[in-house]
Design an enzyme around this catalytic site. Structure first.
Site: not given
Lengths: 132, 404
Positions: B202, B180, B328, B73
């Site tokens: 990570h 990724q 959700c 990020t």
């Protein structure tokens, strides 16, 4: 996000899953929600002498939606039409300890109850009620 | 009960060999890599240099092209904001895509408030951008194209080489978020014409809290404006005391990835394929999201129609970890924007699960996953009113729903 124990309990052992014959005059069916919103509830009631003698549901949705509709069927059974009208989404929120992000599940369950009652009343207003 | 972890795109466990390499740097070798005047500093600096080399080797780059950050990020932020600040006299236009990670999209949104003009390229139903559309979007004010190497939700690999060629032809910088991809497949930014590339430890069996930005040093020599003021570390591009322990772990993770990636991925892609084919054979109405021909070998994103993803996950989430594109699972109640961008329809997006396998995924894990998903989907379909309607032959598109 962790689920409340009551949500988990209803999710793992949902009450009253199934379908009633919607063509019967004493069965009211409510179908609310939309697949693109991620939840759809079908809630049905069977009424004899103004009392709800059976209730069934099927729900497409998250655990809280399934628990809300399972709880609704449990509460509906044995209630009169008038008593059933009084079930509020806030009662469901309280009973299941729903977090704010899941309140819409309880709103949908209340909508499903109202829709099933309205469907039953529409049928009983227009046709003689089959009480068998 | 044995737990199964199939959420390696979220994070990977540290490889024990990585942890072992890190341990001395917490205690006896605790020095600050910027301390130039004593052995504590020297040995820390030496360790950082070595890790920088290990990481550079993995991506076929020069060690001087690696800028350490706190994670992908931060690397995305530094690349986008740093390029915009450095090159805004040349132009203010940045091109990206709708399926980028939020670290890129939200940074672009921020830059738009600072006067940048952002073009968001759409993707096709396979998740790929259209190269002709990219070329057509480029204008004289374009300074940067930011397209990820591989998508976190679908594993879809963008045509980075072709994008690099277009950028080179037009003389525009190309930045890629390769979070990724690095450590999983061979990643060579120079060969692809990438000038800035973000990645993190990570996601490749290293520790959390350490990442890197590759910044091309020659042909062209790229500079980014620092986004934090301080001691001028990392060639002035990123101030802040280096996370020596984390960097050592990152370096070890890179070395292991370089040595073991090919055999790991050959094994993992077989497991992924078995998971996918078995579920497709056992269950009806299963869809694979994203282009199977251009996809990371360890990822599959599947939709199980008429079943809601979060509800489905609840049937097995005590013993198996994965992710869903269902609304959700997020606070926003919106389903995955990546899947929606593929034109999936909100209903299929709500029904999606992402499986991301890893170095420590076993045959047995896949057996458990297949059984859990099969049972879960069948159970949830037995509860689903729309599955019942579908089975009764009701045309669901003709039903009047009550969206809320």
């Amino acid at each position: 996000m962790a689920y409340s124990e009551k949500v988990l309990e209803h999710f793992q052992h949902p009450r009253n899953v199934g379908t009633l014959d919607k063509s019967k005059n004493n069965v009211g069916t409510g179908l609310v929600g939309a697949p693109e919103c991620g939840d759809v509830m079908k809630l049905q009631i069977k009424v004899q002498n103004d009392t709800i003698v059976d209730a069934k549901f099927k729900t497409f949705g998250c655990g809280s939606a399934i628990a809300s509709s399972s709880l609704a069927t449990e509460w509906l059974k044995g209630k009169t039409i008038e008593e059933a009208q009084k079930i509020k989404n806030t009662d469901i929120v309280q009973e299941l300890n729903l977090p704010p992000v899941k309140i819409h599940c309880s709103v949908l369950a209340e909508d499903a109850i109202k829709a099933a009652l309205a469907d039953y009343q529409k049928k009983s207003d227009t046709e003689p009620v089959d009480t068998k | 009960m044995k737990r199964v972890y199939l959420d390696n795109n979220a994070t990977t466990p540290c490889d024990p060999r990585v942890v072992e390499a890190m341990l001395p740097y917490f205690t006896e070798k605790f020095g600050n890599a910027a301390s130039r005047s004593h052995p504590y500093g020297w040995e820390a600096e030496e360790a950082v240099d070595y890790a920088r080399e290990q990481i550079a080797t993995l991506i076929h780059a020069d060690p001087k092209e690696i800028i350490f950050t706190s994670g992908a990020t931060e690397s995305d932020n530094l690349a986008l904001k740093g390029v915009f600040d450095m090159y805004r006299k040349k132009g203010n236009h940045i091109i990206t895509a709708t399926t980028e990670h939020k670290a890129v999209l939200d940074t672009c949104k921020h830059l738009a408030e600072q006067g940048a003009e952002i073009t968001y390229l759409k993707v096709n139903d396979k998740g790929l951008i259209d190269l002709a559309e990219l070329e057509a979007a480029i204008k004289p004010t374009t300074i940067l194209v930011s397209i990820m190497w591989a998508n976190n939700e679908t594993g879809v690999i963008q045509p980075v080489k072709e994008i690099g060629e277009i950028c080179a032809k037009k003389g525009i910088l190309f930045m890629s978020d390769a979070t990724q991809a690095v450590g999983k497949i061979d990643v060579n930014p120079r060969e692809m014409g990438i000038h800035l590339m973000a990645f993190t430890a990570h996601k490749m069996y290293g520790p959390k809290g350490v990442g890197a930005l590759y910044v091309s040093r020659k042909n062209p020599r790229v500079k980014v404006t620092a986004q934090m003021d301080g001691g001028g570390h990392e060639r002035g591009m990123r101030s802040g005391t280096l996370n020596v322990t984390g960097i050592v772990g990152f370096g070890k993770a890179a070395e292991l990835a370089r040595k073991e990636m090919d055999q790991d991925m050959a094994r993992i892609s077989k497991l992924r394929d078995r998971l996918e084919t078995t579920l497709k054979n056992k269950l009806e109405e299963v869809y694979i999201n994203g282009d199977p021909a251009h996809r990371m070998p360890h990822v599959t994103n599947m939709s199980f129609k008429h079943v809601e993803g979060e509800g489905l996950m609840m049937t097995f989430n005590q013993r198996m970890a994965l992710s869903s594109g269902s609304a959700c699972t997020s606070a926003s109640l919106e389903p995955s924007y990546v899947l929606v961008a593929l034109g999936l329809g909100d209903d299929l997006a709500h029904s999606s699960l992402r499986f991301s396998l890893g170095r420590f995924t076993t045959d047995e894990d896949i057996d458990i996953a297949i059984q859990s998903i099969e049972e879960g989907v069948n159970h949830m379909r037995s509860l689903s009113p729309i599955w019942e309607m579908y089975k009764e032959g009701v045309d669901l598109s003709q039903v009047t729903w009550s969206p809320h």
